[in-house]
Design an enzyme around this catalytic site. Structure first.
Site, PDB file in Angstrom:
ATOM      1  N   GLU A   1     -18.723 -37.948  33.378  1.00  0.00           N
ATOM      2  CA  GLU A   1     -19.888 -36.977  34.362  1.00  0.00           C
ATOM      3  C   GLU A   1     -19.268 -35.400  33.963  1.00  0.00           C
ATOM      4  O   GLU A   1     -17.749 -35.322  34.502  1.00  0.00           O
ATOM      5  CB  GLU A   1     -19.801 -37.355  35.723  1.00  0.00           C
ATOM      6  CG  GLU A   1     -20.915 -36.950  36.098  1.00  0.00           C
ATOM      7  CD  GLU A   1     -20.682 -35.325  37.024  1.00  0.00           C
ATOM      8  OE1 GLU A   1     -21.351 -34.414  36.520  1.00  0.00           O
ATOM      9  OE2 GLU A   1     -19.683 -35.231  38.209  1.00  0.00           O
TER      10      GLU A   1
ATOM     11  N   CYS B   1     -20.955 -30.726  42.465  1.00  0.00           N
ATOM     12  CA  CYS B   1     -20.895 -31.677  41.503  1.00  0.00           C
ATOM     13  C   CYS B   1     -22.428 -31.286  40.413  1.00  0.00           C
ATOM     14  O   CYS B   1     -22.249 -31.454  38.946  1.00  0.00           O
ATOM     15  CB  CYS B   1     -21.261 -32.886  41.403  1.00  0.00           C
ATOM     16  SG  CYS B   1     -19.611 -33.350  42.146  1.00  0.00           S
TER      17      CYS B   1
END
Length: 597
Positions: free
Chosen positions: A298, A332
């Site tokens: 990620e 994020c």
């Protein structure tokens, strides 16, 4: 009607019983976690009472200690050891031993572990948020949104659905194997490794840990050198909860260090989850390739935030500012590119400017600021360079927020919320991940142009599309090459923990969260067995038994057409031929046997 009354009564009785059971509080023990050494009560010891000045021009990898400090005040917090490769391998070996025991644990025991954690989190929200705030500079509200709510949502989803998605899943067996029963089993992989970023120190630890432990694995997590102080305290919570359910020691471990520590972890585990930058992600892939260790990456994001002319400008402007400023841009999946339809561009810019002018940045625990500090040393200098590059190429600085009272030693840790217009894609600000409170706004004329602009990026993590027509917003979002989409909202996909999270292109690959993330911690095993054993077993037909008969290929041709032919009559004709060939083969075999006798 008389037939239905008993059923209705039974259904009502069942519903009432379920409701009454909900009123009975579950028996969840409380755990005690020592926080005396992390509470900021003003009684600092001499070791951690000074202002820390990080050394410049020296690579941290050469250090044997991870130094920790508050980015908002530069107060020294302490240090943790930078583990050597041998020490990392020993920690993984201990976790591997613990996992063999935990793999046999029941889902009842695993759910109790989650309930204990959930109870502690709810009862100690302020402590958890304060520690996150001190270590990363975010405000208490941002910590609650990004750390507490997301983690609680994940725990409740696992409690509700986790076992269901880890049970064997039965699949169709197809035409040729209709006499078989097919299923997929999900077994623990062993030791999961995770290397996580600093931006959400609590959730970034709990997110992979919860999935790994609930699926029967152990996990070793390397926390960021920028958030080791908080990570090591959060580890105490996990240890206490594991001990309360009788889990083996070393099932979960937290390690600290620099790149050498992370490299050793990659080469020692059965699966690696990484949250961080694309550059480091590529290095991890190269290291993982030596052992063929599977990885989930990620990586960065530069999400597009598209506002159509039929959107509610005032409503969307509030969401836009929140998307940029949350945790000083530490999201994020941060919105970093804003595309606004030309017909509402002026009103949107004015509304955003009005909000940003009211925003002030300052020490987050002061409780009176909307935005905290920037966690990374020298990052404000990089942000200013991105702004300068944009201004040099024709952009216009529209408005900046204000600063509150900041200590002299911490000035470099703050960056004012900034709105910039007249941007284009030649500017670094529109191409590189900023990870800061900057809102660059660009006009578009058509939906096709908005899609083209949104896809003109090396990143593909997420996007948000706002329109008065949900159909139109969905149509735009469906054409954007990214992993997560929010329609008329921002980042709401992550709060739906049943959904997978991850991106494409330089934003990485693989998924965590949701069913896909849970099963990514598993050895996925395909199993086939006889459906009516022992009455019907697989038997090789005579024409293709060794030695293969002269009509073996003819038999196979007819069998394939009988099973997969498009026309029912052709399939029936082929089936008759299959039976004929079998009968002929059996007759021939019987005659041969009589001659032998």
């Amino acid at each position: 009607m008389a037939f239905w009354w008993p059923l209705i009564v039974l259904a009502l009785a069942y519903a009432i019983c379920r409701f009454l059971l909900m009123l009975i509080p579950p028996n969840v023990p409380s755990i005690e976690v020592d926080a005396s050494d992390v509470l900021d009560d003003g009684s600092h010891s001499q070791d951690n009472s000074f202002i820390y000045i990080p050394p410049r021009g020296r690579t941290p990898q050469s250090e044997t200690k991870v130094q920790c400090y508050e980015p908002a005040t530069m107060k020294y917090l302490g240090y943790y050891p930078a583990l050597t490769p041998d020490e990392v391998k020993e920690r993984v070996a201990q976790a591997r031993k613990a996992q063999k025991t935990w793999a046999k644990s029941s889902f009842k025991q695993r759910r109790q572990f989650l309930r204990i954690l959930l109870k502690y989190i709810i009862e100690h929200q302020e402590l958890i948020c304060e520690i996150s705030s001190r270590d990363t500079g975010k405000t208490m509200v941002d910590a609650s949104l990004g750390e507490i709510m997301t983690t609680c949502e994940k725990i409740t989803w696992l409690l509700s659905e986790g076992e269901q998605w880890l049970k064997p899943e039965y699949r169709s067996s197809g035409r040729s194997m209709f006499h078989k029963r097919s299923k997929v089993e999900f077994h623990p992989l062993g030791v999961i490794g995770a290397i996580v970023s600093w931006n959400y120190p609590f959730h970034n630890i709990f997110n992979p840990m919860l999935a790994a432990v609930f699926s029967g694995n152990s996990i070793v997590i390397k926390v960021s050198e920028h958030a080791s102080w908080s990570g090591c305290f959060y580890f105490r919570i996990i240890q206490s909860a594991l001990a309360a359910v009788g889990a083996p020691e070393n099932l979960v471990d937290i390690i600290t260090g620099f790149s050498e520590t992370g490299e050793a972890l990659v080469s020692s585990v059965d699966k690696l989850i990484f949250v961080g930058s694309p550059g480091v992600g590529k290095m991890i892939m190269r290291n993982a390739a030596d052992m063929l260790t599977p990885v989930t990456l990620e990586l960065g994001g530069k999400d597009a935030f598209i506002v159509c002319e039929d959107a509610d400008v005032e409503h969307v402007a509030q969401i836009a500012v929140r998307a940029v400023l949350q945790s000083s841009g530490q999201n994020c999946a941060g919105a970093e590119r804003f595309y606004v339809h030309k017909d509402i561009y002026s009103s949107f810019v004015n509304q955003v400017s009005k909000i940003v002018k009211s925003v002030s940045a300052g020490p987050p625990l002061a409780g009176k600021y909307d935005m905290g500090a920037i966690c990374l040393q020298e990052h404000s200098e990089r942000l200013q360079n991105l702004v300068k590059d944009a201004l040099d190429k024709g952009a216009k600085l529209l408005v900046r927020g204000s600063f509150g009272h900041i200590g002299e030693g911490a000035v470099d840790q703050f960056f004012p919320p900034t709105v910039i217009e007249n941007v284009n894609h030649t500017m670094k600000l529109m191409q590189e991940e900023a990870f800061g409170p900057i809102m660059p706004i660009m006009k578009f004329s058509t939906d096709e142009e908005a899609v083209k602009l949104a896809n003109d990026s090396k990143y593909g993590l997420g996007c948000a599309v706002f329109s008065g027509s949900q159909h139109r917003a969905r149509e735009i979002a469906s054409q954007i090459h990214c992993g997560v989409v929010a329609i008329n909202d921002f980042a709401s996909t992550y709060m739906c923990q049943s959904l997978p999270f991850g991106g494409v292109k330089d934003s990485g690959f693989g998924r965590f969260a949701g069913v896909e993330g849970l099963r990514a911690c598993c050895l996925v095993k395909s199993v086939v067995e006889d459906r009516w054993w022992p009455f019907i077993k697989t038997k090789i037909p005579k024409p293709i038994q060794y030695p293969i008969g002269e009509n073996g290929f003819e038999f196979q041709e007819s069998l394939v057409e009988a099973l997969y032919g498009l026309n029912i009559w052709d399939r029936l004709r082929a089936l008759v031929n299959v039976l004929k060939l079998l009968t002929d083969q059996n007759s021939h075999a019987s005659r041969s046997k009589r001659r032998d006798d």
